[in-house]
Design a protein around this motif. Structure first.
Motif, PDB file in Angstrom:
ATOM      1  N   LEU A  37      -8.637   1.755 -23.954  1.00 35.74           N
ATOM      2  CA  LEU A  37      -7.415   1.126 -24.033  1.00 35.74           C
ATOM      3  C   LEU A  37      -6.914   1.399 -25.379  1.00 35.74           C
ATOM      4  O   LEU A  37      -7.679   0.916 -26.380  1.00 35.74           O
ATOM      5  CB  LEU A  37      -7.564  -0.504 -23.755  1.00 35.74           C
ATOM      6  N   ILE A  38      -5.948   2.182 -25.386  1.00 36.47           N
ATOM      7  CA  ILE A  38      -5.596   2.846 -26.890  1.00 36.47           C
ATOM      8  C   ILE A  38      -4.068   2.020 -27.236  1.00 36.47           C
ATOM      9  O   ILE A  38      -3.175   1.678 -26.204  1.00 36.47           O
ATOM     10  CB  ILE A  38      -5.308   4.228 -26.934  1.00 36.47           C
ATOM     11  N   GLY A  39      -3.672   1.732 -28.414  1.00 37.31           N
ATOM     12  CA  GLY A  39      -2.512   1.139 -28.663  1.00 37.31           C
ATOM     13  C   GLY A  39      -2.499   0.906 -30.444  1.00 37.31           C
ATOM     14  O   GLY A  39      -3.448   0.834 -30.689  1.00 37.31           O
ATOM     15  N   ARG A  40      -1.533   1.032 -30.857  1.00 37.18           N
ATOM     16  CA  ARG A  40      -1.444   0.411 -32.301  1.00 37.18           C
ATOM     17  C   ARG A  40      -1.670  -0.961 -32.481  1.00 37.18           C
ATOM     18  O   ARG A  40      -1.603  -1.821 -31.421  1.00 37.18           O
ATOM     19  CB  ARG A  40       0.147   0.515 -32.864  1.00 37.18           C
ATOM     20  N   ASN A  41      -2.067  -1.480 -33.727  1.00 38.88           N
ATOM     21  CA  ASN A  41      -2.723  -2.744 -34.171  1.00 38.88           C
ATOM     22  C   ASN A  41      -1.112  -3.525 -33.796  1.00 38.88           C
ATOM     23  O   ASN A  41       0.049  -3.318 -34.033  1.00 38.88           O
ATOM     24  CB  ASN A  41      -2.835  -2.884 -35.396  1.00 38.88           C
ATOM     25  N   ALA A  43       0.307  -3.896 -30.607  1.00 33.85           N
ATOM     26  CA  ALA A  43       0.831  -3.700 -29.471  1.00 33.85           C
ATOM     27  C   ALA A  43       0.290  -4.454 -28.236  1.00 33.85           C
ATOM     28  O   ALA A  43       0.907  -4.721 -27.306  1.00 33.85           O
ATOM     29  CB  ALA A  43       0.304  -2.192 -29.181  1.00 33.85           C
ATOM     30  N   GLY A  44      -0.853  -5.552 -28.538  1.00 35.68           N
ATOM     31  CA  GLY A  44      -1.242  -6.376 -27.504  1.00 35.68           C
ATOM     32  C   GLY A  44      -2.465  -5.924 -26.727  1.00 35.68           C
ATOM     33  O   GLY A  44      -2.743  -6.370 -25.502  1.00 35.68           O
ATOM     34  N   LYS A  45      -3.235  -5.070 -27.229  1.00 37.50           N
ATOM     35  CA  LYS A  45      -4.426  -4.686 -26.561  1.00 37.50           C
ATOM     36  C   LYS A  45      -5.318  -5.741 -26.189  1.00 37.50           C
ATOM     37  O   LYS A  45      -5.728  -5.825 -25.263  1.00 37.50           O
ATOM     38  CB  LYS A  45      -5.136  -3.528 -27.505  1.00 37.50           C
ATOM     39  N   THR A  46      -5.620  -6.588 -27.428  1.00 36.89           N
ATOM     40  CA  THR A  46      -6.736  -7.534 -27.157  1.00 36.89           C
ATOM     41  C   THR A  46      -6.013  -8.795 -26.106  1.00 36.89           C
ATOM     42  O   THR A  46      -6.846  -9.038 -25.335  1.00 36.89           O
ATOM     43  CB  THR A  46      -7.046  -8.286 -28.320  1.00 36.89           C
ATOM     44  N   THR A  47      -4.826  -8.974 -26.326  1.00 37.35           N
ATOM     45  CA  THR A  47      -4.144 -10.028 -25.329  1.00 37.35           C
ATOM     46  C   THR A  47      -4.128  -9.461 -23.917  1.00 37.35           C
ATOM     47  O   THR A  47      -4.594  -9.901 -22.846  1.00 37.35           O
ATOM     48  CB  THR A  47      -2.557 -10.282 -25.919  1.00 37.35           C
ATOM     49  N   LEU A  48      -3.953  -7.995 -23.630  1.00 43.60           N
ATOM     50  CA  LEU A  48      -4.012  -7.609 -22.296  1.00 43.60           C
ATOM     51  C   LEU A  48      -5.401  -7.561 -21.612  1.00 43.60           C
ATOM     52  O   LEU A  48      -5.800  -7.942 -20.694  1.00 43.60           O
ATOM     53  CB  LEU A  48      -3.676  -5.920 -22.577  1.00 43.60           C
ATOM     54  N   GLY A 406      -5.813  -8.714 -38.314  1.00 45.91           N
ATOM     55  CA  GLY A 406      -6.886  -8.017 -38.938  1.00 45.91           C
ATOM     56  C   GLY A 406      -6.788  -6.657 -39.561  1.00 45.91           C
ATOM     57  O   GLY A 406      -7.029  -6.259 -40.648  1.00 45.91           O
ATOM     58  N   GLY A 407      -5.957  -5.654 -38.293  1.00 45.67           N
ATOM     59  CA  GLY A 407      -5.775  -4.515 -38.907  1.00 45.67           C
ATOM     60  C   GLY A 407      -4.577  -4.402 -40.008  1.00 45.67           C
ATOM     61  O   GLY A 407      -4.750  -3.494 -40.888  1.00 45.67           O
ATOM     62  N   GLU A 408      -3.803  -5.300 -39.890  1.00 41.69           N
ATOM     63  CA  GLU A 408      -2.364  -5.222 -40.593  1.00 41.69           C
ATOM     64  C   GLU A 408      -2.994  -5.490 -42.215  1.00 41.69           C
ATOM     65  O   GLU A 408      -2.438  -4.916 -43.070  1.00 41.69           O
ATOM     66  CB  GLU A 408      -1.471  -6.019 -40.498  1.00 41.69           C
ATOM     67  N   GLN A 409      -4.202  -6.745 -42.259  1.00 38.11           N
ATOM     68  CA  GLN A 409      -4.545  -7.051 -43.529  1.00 38.11           C
ATOM     69  C   GLN A 409      -5.448  -5.979 -44.000  1.00 38.11           C
ATOM     70  O   GLN A 409      -5.353  -5.776 -45.403  1.00 38.11           O
ATOM     71  CB  GLN A 409      -5.163  -8.496 -43.038  1.00 38.11           C
ATOM     72  N   ASP A 433     -11.403  -2.585 -38.142  1.00 40.40           N
ATOM     73  CA  ASP A 433      -9.986  -3.377 -37.764  1.00 40.40           C
ATOM     74  C   ASP A 433      -9.031  -2.332 -37.852  1.00 40.40           C
ATOM     75  O   ASP A 433      -7.666  -2.845 -37.778  1.00 40.40           O
ATOM     76  CB  ASP A 433      -9.797  -4.491 -38.478  1.00 40.40           C
ATOM     77  N   LEU A 434      -8.943  -1.277 -37.865  1.00 43.37           N
ATOM     78  CA  LEU A 434      -7.811  -0.200 -38.211  1.00 43.37           C
ATOM     79  C   LEU A 434      -7.820   0.443 -36.721  1.00 43.37           C
ATOM     80  O   LEU A 434      -8.667   0.753 -36.307  1.00 43.37           O
ATOM     81  CB  LEU A 434      -8.232   0.785 -39.170  1.00 43.37           C
ATOM     82  N   ASP A 435      -6.418   0.556 -36.375  1.00 46.08           N
ATOM     83  CA  ASP A 435      -6.166   1.551 -35.299  1.00 46.08           C
ATOM     84  C   ASP A 435      -6.173   2.917 -35.515  1.00 46.08           C
ATOM     85  O   ASP A 435      -6.222   3.259 -36.660  1.00 46.08           O
ATOM     86  CB  ASP A 435      -4.836   1.169 -34.705  1.00 46.08           C
ATOM     87  N   LEU A 436      -5.995   3.706 -34.459  1.00 45.91           N
ATOM     88  CA  LEU A 436      -6.243   5.331 -34.786  1.00 45.91           C
ATOM     89  C   LEU A 436      -5.236   5.762 -35.495  1.00 45.91           C
ATOM     90  O   LEU A 436      -5.407   6.603 -36.298  1.00 45.91           O
ATOM     91  CB  LEU A 436      -6.173   5.702 -33.071  1.00 45.91           C
ATOM     92  N   GLU A 437      -3.963   5.198 -35.450  1.00 45.20           N
ATOM     93  CA  GLU A 437      -2.821   5.891 -36.483  1.00 45.20           C
ATOM     94  C   GLU A 437      -3.161   5.647 -37.800  1.00 45.20           C
ATOM     95  O   GLU A 437      -3.053   6.242 -38.625  1.00 45.20           O
ATOM     96  CB  GLU A 437      -1.547   5.457 -36.051  1.00 45.20           C
ATOM     97  N   THR A 438      -3.535   4.292 -37.864  1.00 43.51           N
ATOM     98  CA  THR A 438      -3.973   4.072 -39.521  1.00 43.51           C
ATOM     99  C   THR A 438      -5.019   4.781 -39.837  1.00 43.51           C
ATOM    100  O   THR A 438      -5.066   5.144 -41.094  1.00 43.51           O
ATOM    101  CB  THR A 438      -4.121   2.495 -39.529  1.00 43.51           C
TER     102      THR A 438
END
Length: 600
Positions: A37-41, A43-48, A406-409, A433-438
């Motif tokens: 499950l891929i997506g930016r920080n 985007a709602g991955k954990t919520t999904l 967490g990723g934004e922090q 806590d970083l997404d792939l783009e970060t």
């Protein structure tokens, strides 16, 4: 997907704040799916994932679960505060797993579940949560950043367990190696849409480039405003990948140059006087040893670190990575030998604790002490423009730190620290806590950094993309010095240690050689062994090509609907080819060990 789904969500929609986080999403999960499950920080991955688990209610949509399906979720931050011991957390609840099953997994993971929960580290909490999840015998396992706080040995153990696991799983992770090795399908959550592709994470970049290119073509047919978006899609995403390819080519050159300076025993040679090496050396370690009590942590370690080196430090927890960092930065004195630091060396440390990020502070306060301007390594920039460089919406300038993910922090912390003038950068698990783009962005920043970088990380792909030297610790006190990244260290480790043969591999190309009853080393390989040793590398290349062709055909999103029988055929073929490749690689490694022993 060649089997009927065990889980489905139809017309899923969820509101967040004043708008929709996503709308009209359809998803299905098959009984043996291995989903990334891929997506930016944000985007709602954990919520999904929580919607799939049933711990969050959707505002709209129909959730369908095959009766008897056991869905288990491994959360990113397990809450153990209300339990006395970790074992109490691991077995709690009506559907909690039996204690004997939990303890059996704990033995393999190397964790003491009788540890007080309140004093447990992040890694111990994560291991306890893994014990609970795996011992629950799930049919569908949901994994949210499972490798965070795990060392390499635990990550490899989890990979092996998931390889044997016969149920379905969906995983959120920034660990590219973990995703590439394990996943066979991909969900991509992007701008409120959920796309599915029947190819694992290894094909993710090529797939997203095709999607972005199609979006750009569609946008060009619309008004000028959308053309701007098309320009960003085409130039921002694709161009970044092209830049990264250029940086990787430069990294290979740096590794080759550094390899020429490494002696046969893994110690740094003295560079020729003509290259002005004395002014280039920032840290010089000579015969360094360090012990705590009777335990030797580092012994006979010699290395000259040059200006501009990117050094990765790897090893299981407890092997001495932190001790080595403290020695190299002068925080800790060696028991023997010497460490000399350049008098001009100034360092900054970015650790996992986010100590600088008070929840009530604004982003502006953290980055620029409340100002509109920030000095970025001697260059004055507007703080909102600098935020954009780290993939932030400039409007977040007034946001409170406590409202960020967490990723934004982590991104804010990176932005702050990289602005400071320093010639030594120490990164302690920077990828958590970083997404792939970060992570792509962080690789760019490190590549463009003028100083020396020391990285402690368990992210194998990140190390392969950033470091020129790898220091590998196995817990014996000896430090391997390898020119290259994690894969180079792993290859040396595999050559040195005879690999264990996996059990239950049905497609073995040849049986391992029988034990030698005389105990004498054979003078040469048998005809059959020599033939396998010579031919297997070519066969492995052929298998890789066959897998690539099959996955390329499966990447067509319409294939399953149009030709389900062909899709099922390709799915079975790729599984068979992967098993054959695993067996071939193991057989060749066994023979390589035999060749090495005979040469010795």
């Amino acid at each position: 997907m060649s089997q009927p789904p065990i889980f489905a969500f139809e017309n899923l929609a969820l509101q967040q704040g004043g708008g929709w986080l996503f709308q009209d999403i359809d998803l299905f999960i098959g009984a043996r799916d291995r989903l990334a499950l891929i997506g930016r920080n944000g985007a709602g991955k954990t919520t999904l994932m929580k919607l799939v688990a049933g711990t969050v209610e959707a505002d709209r949509g129909k959730r369908v679960v095959v009766p008897g399906t056991n869905i288990v979720m491994l959360e990113q931050d397990p809450d153990v505060a209300s339990f006395n011991r970790l074992v109490d957390f691991a077995v709690h609840g009506e559907r909690g797993p039996p204690e004997h099953a939990v303890r059996a997994i704990a033995d393999q993971l190397g964790i003491d579940l009788d540890r007080e929960a309140g004093t447990a580290s992040g890694g111990e909490k994560r291991r306890a949560a893994i014990c609970r999840a795996l011992a629950s015998e799930p049919d569908l396992l949901l994994l949210d950043e499972p490798t965070n706080h795990l060392d390499l040995a635990a990550i490899e153990w989890l990979e092996e367990w998931l390889t044997r696991y016969r149920g379905a799983f969906m995983v959120i992770s920034h660990d590219r190696t973990f995703l590439t090795r394990l996943t066979r399908q991909t969900f991509w959550l992007d701008r409120g849409q959920l796309r599915r592709n029947e190819v694992g994470f290894g094909g993710y970049d090529a797939w997203t480039e095709r999607v972005y290119a199609e979006d750009a073509r569609n946008a060009e047919r619309l008004d000028a405003k959308l053309k701007i978006e098309a320009h960003w899609l085409e130039r921002g995403v694709t161009a970044r990948r092209k830049r990264n390819q250029g940086r990787l080519a430069k990294l290979w050159e740096m590794r080759a140059a550094r390899a020429a300076m490494i002696g046969p025993q893994g110690t740094a040679k003295l560079a020729a006087a003509s290259d002005d090496s004395k002014t280039k050396t920032v840290i010089n370690a000579e015969g360094v040893g360090k012990s705590f009590g009777e335990r030797t942590i580092i012994k006979d370690f010699t290395l000259r670190i040059q200006r501009g080196d990117r050094i990765g430090i790897v090893g299981a927890n407890g092997t001495g990575k932190t001790t080595l960092i403290r020695l190299l930065t002068g925080e800790l004195e060696p028991d023997s030998g010497s460490i000399t630091l350049s008098p001009t060396l100034t360092g900054i440390v970015i650790d996992q604790q986010r100590k600088l990020l008070a929840p009530d502070k604004r982003v502006r306060d953290v980055l620029a002490d409340g100002s509109d301007w920030i000095d970025v390594r001697g260059v004055r920039k507007h703080v909102q423009g600098y935020l954009k460089e780290f993939l932030f919406d400039p409007a977040l300038i007034e946001a409170r730190i406590g409202t960020l993910s967490g990723g934004e922090q982590s991104r804010i912390l990176l932005a702050r620290e990289f602005a400071r003038e320093a010639n030594l950068l120490v990164l302690d698990e920077p990828t958590n806590d970083l997404d792939l783009e970060t992570l792509d962005l962080l690789q760019e920043v490190i590549a463009d950094y003028d100083g020396t970088v020391l990285i402690v990380s368990h992210d194998r792909d990140f190390l392969d993309r950033t470091v020129t030297l790898t220091l590998g610790l196995a817990g014996t006190g000896k430090v391997d010095i390898i020119a290259g990244g994690y894969a180079d260290w792993e290859a040396k480790r595999d050559r040195r240690e005879k690999p264990e043969t996996r059990r239950n591999v049905s497609n073995c190309m040849a049986n391992p050689p029988p034990p030698n009853p005389t105990g004498k080393r054979p003078a040469k390989l048998s005809y059959k062994d020599q033939r396998d040793y010579d031919l297997l590398p070519k066969r492995i290349e052929e298998i890789d090509a066959e897998i690539a062709r099959a996955e390329s055909e499966m990447s067509d999103p319409a294939l399953y609907a149009r030709k389900p029988e062909r899709f099922a055929e390709l799915t079975g073929l790729t599984e068979k080819l992967r098993a054959e490749k695993d067996a071939a690689e193991e057989r060749w490694l066994e023979l390589a060990v035999m060749v090495e022993e005979m040469a010795g």
